[in-house]
Design an enzyme around this catalytic site. Structure first.
Site, PDB file in Angstrom:
ATOM      1  N   ALA A  71       0.797  -1.236   0.043  1.00  0.00           N
ATOM      2  CA  ALA A  71       0.010  -0.069   0.010  1.00  0.00           C
ATOM      3  C   ALA A  71       0.860   1.267  -0.108  1.00  0.00           C
ATOM      4  CB  ALA A  71      -1.112  -0.044   1.159  1.00  0.00           C
ATOM      5  N   LYS A  72       0.440   2.402  -0.149  1.00  0.00           N
ATOM      6  CA  LYS A  72       0.994   3.598  -0.139  1.00  0.00           C
ATOM      7  C   LYS A  72       0.086   4.878  -0.015  1.00  0.00           C
ATOM      8  CE  LYS A  72       5.294   4.888  -0.169  1.00  0.00           C
ATOM      9  NZ  LYS A  72       6.580   3.889   0.430  1.00  0.00           N
ATOM     10  N   GLY A  73       0.474   5.876   0.903  1.00  0.00           N
ATOM     11  CA  GLY A  73      -0.295   6.975   0.828  1.00  0.00           C
ATOM     12  C   GLY A  73       0.657   8.151   0.533  1.00  0.00           C
ATOM     13  N   ASP A 108       7.861   8.321   5.118  1.00  0.00           N
ATOM     14  CA  ASP A 108       8.348   8.294   3.566  1.00  0.00           C
ATOM     15  C   ASP A 108       8.707   9.632   3.239  1.00  0.00           C
ATOM     16  OD1 ASP A 108       8.937   7.691   1.073  1.00  0.00           O
ATOM     17  OD2 ASP A 108       7.190   6.689   0.666  1.00  0.00           O
TER      18      ASP A 108
END
Length: 391
Positions: A71-73, A108
């Site tokens: 996943a990533k935001g 990140d």
């Protein structure tokens, strides 16, 4: 096709935010949250796909840690803006149902874990990784291990800020050995957690770091920079205190980092830093992707160098969290560096002799994903699906 995509708009600033869950394994996904001006849904989608591969590449059937889905935001906003933490808090409040149950996340590009933790506390969540807690045998003991690991400081820098770059440095050293480079030199673009630690451990291995780029510009010295002094002078955004540079160091414009001659190039800052417009300036024989997606597909075809892809080179940060939390390693620097070194050397050895290391990494990851899903098929197929999701 992604499992879930969410787009969000901050009512106060108009900032856009995104969440992409590429895949769930045992009902959970893993991937960090970045904040940068110009962040897009396509970028976040690509990063989420990469996280699925990054998780799977570290699959060990005998380990307690079973790789999660990817996943990533992402938030399209300047992290140096004084409103940035308010925007982050609003974004996490909107995404809180996913953080609670499906998405484990951490720092990140543009964000520090401490900043995320403050926002998480403000909105009343337990942790940025609480979705994984139901998978732990002993939650209290696991959280103590991770807390102890985050408390470790190695020569003035927290262990959590070093593990990713240590892995990149190990990948680079494997590439240097493969190419038979003698008296190698390196340039590191980006001097945050990943780039700073990479520079530290390359320098300690005898690689002269002759150039680095931070948010203010580039610094070069053909005889090698004093990496340790510069590392300990950084501000929270990875900017070097210019009063700490030596008289023999050269100050360059930020976009001149590709003009610094070196054997090894480590892009450790933003995605798409190397594109078709500047790929011809890459003269290094070895490129190690410390950042996520720093080279466009088209640009890589123009580069005459061995490229060690991001899904391998920068995977140590993510894996270290889970190795520690699930109890595969002790919460010490010695255990972390030993596990990272062994794992990184093994992964690089698998891909480095292939015609395309990137394609080889993708193949190995896909095989691991299939094995994981076969082993945990009921959870992968019947785990709770977030409401309101769309592909």
């Amino acid at each position: 096709m992604s499992f879930l995509q969410v787009t969000w708009t901050d009512p106060a600033t108009g900032a856009r935010g995104y969440l992409v869950i590429d895949r769930l394994v045992r009902g959970v996904s893993s991937g960090g949250l970045r904040m940068r001006t110009g962040c897009t849904l396509d970028e976040v989608r690509g990063l989420a796909e990469g996280m699925t591969a990054k998780e799977a590449l570290n699959y060990d059937p005998g380990a307690r840690y079973v790789p999660l889905g990817g996943a990533k935001g992402g938030i399209d906003f300047d992290p140096r803006d004084p409103r940035a933490e308010d925007v982050l808090t609003a974004y996490l409040f909107a995404m809180s149902p996913y953080v609670e149950r499906f998405w484990t996340m951490g720092e990140d590009l543009g964000l520090r874990q401490s900043t995320i933790d403050r926002a998480i506390a403000k909105i009343g969540l337990r942790s940025s990784i609480q979705a994984v807690y139901p998978l732990l045998d002993d939650e209290d003991e696991a959280r103590r291990r991770l807390s102890d690991a985050f408390g470790v400081v190695v020569d003035g820098v927290g262990l959590d800020e070093l593990v990713g770059g240590y892995g990149v440095a190990q990948a680079a050293l494997a590439g240097i050995e493969r190419l038979g480079l003698t008296s190698p030199t390196a340039v590191v673009q980006g001097f945050g957690s990943m780039g700073g630690a990479t520079a530290r451990y390359l320098a300690r291995a005898g690689v002269a770091v002759v150039g680095l780029a931070d948010v203010h510009g580039a610094i070069a010295n053909p005889d090698g920079l004093d990496v340790e002094t510069l590392l300990l002078s950084r501000d929270p955004h990875g900017g070097v205190d210019r009063t700490k540079i030596r008289r023999t160091d050269l100050l360059l414009d930020r976009d001149e980092w590709l003009d610094i001659e070196a054997d090894v190039l480590v892009p450790a800052a933003t995605s798409y830093a190397i594109d078709v417009g500047n790929a011809h300036r890459v003269r290094a024989r070895l490129v190690v992707e410390a950042a996520n997606m720093p080279i466009t597909v088209e640009a890589e075809e123009l580069i005459d160098a061995l490229v060690i892809p991001d899904v391998v080179a920068n995977s140590a940060t993510n894996s270290w969290w889970w190795w520690t939390l699930f109890g595969d390693i002790e919460p010490t620097a010695e255990a972390a560096f030993a596990k990272i070194g062994t794992t990184m050397r093994r992964l690089v050895a698998k891909i480095i002799g292939e015609p395309s290391p990137r394609a080889a990494a993708a193949r190995i990851a896909a095989e691991a994903v299939r094995e994981i899903e076969q082993r945990f098929q009921p959870a992968a197929l019947t785990g709770d699906r977030p409401t309101g999701c769309r592909s």
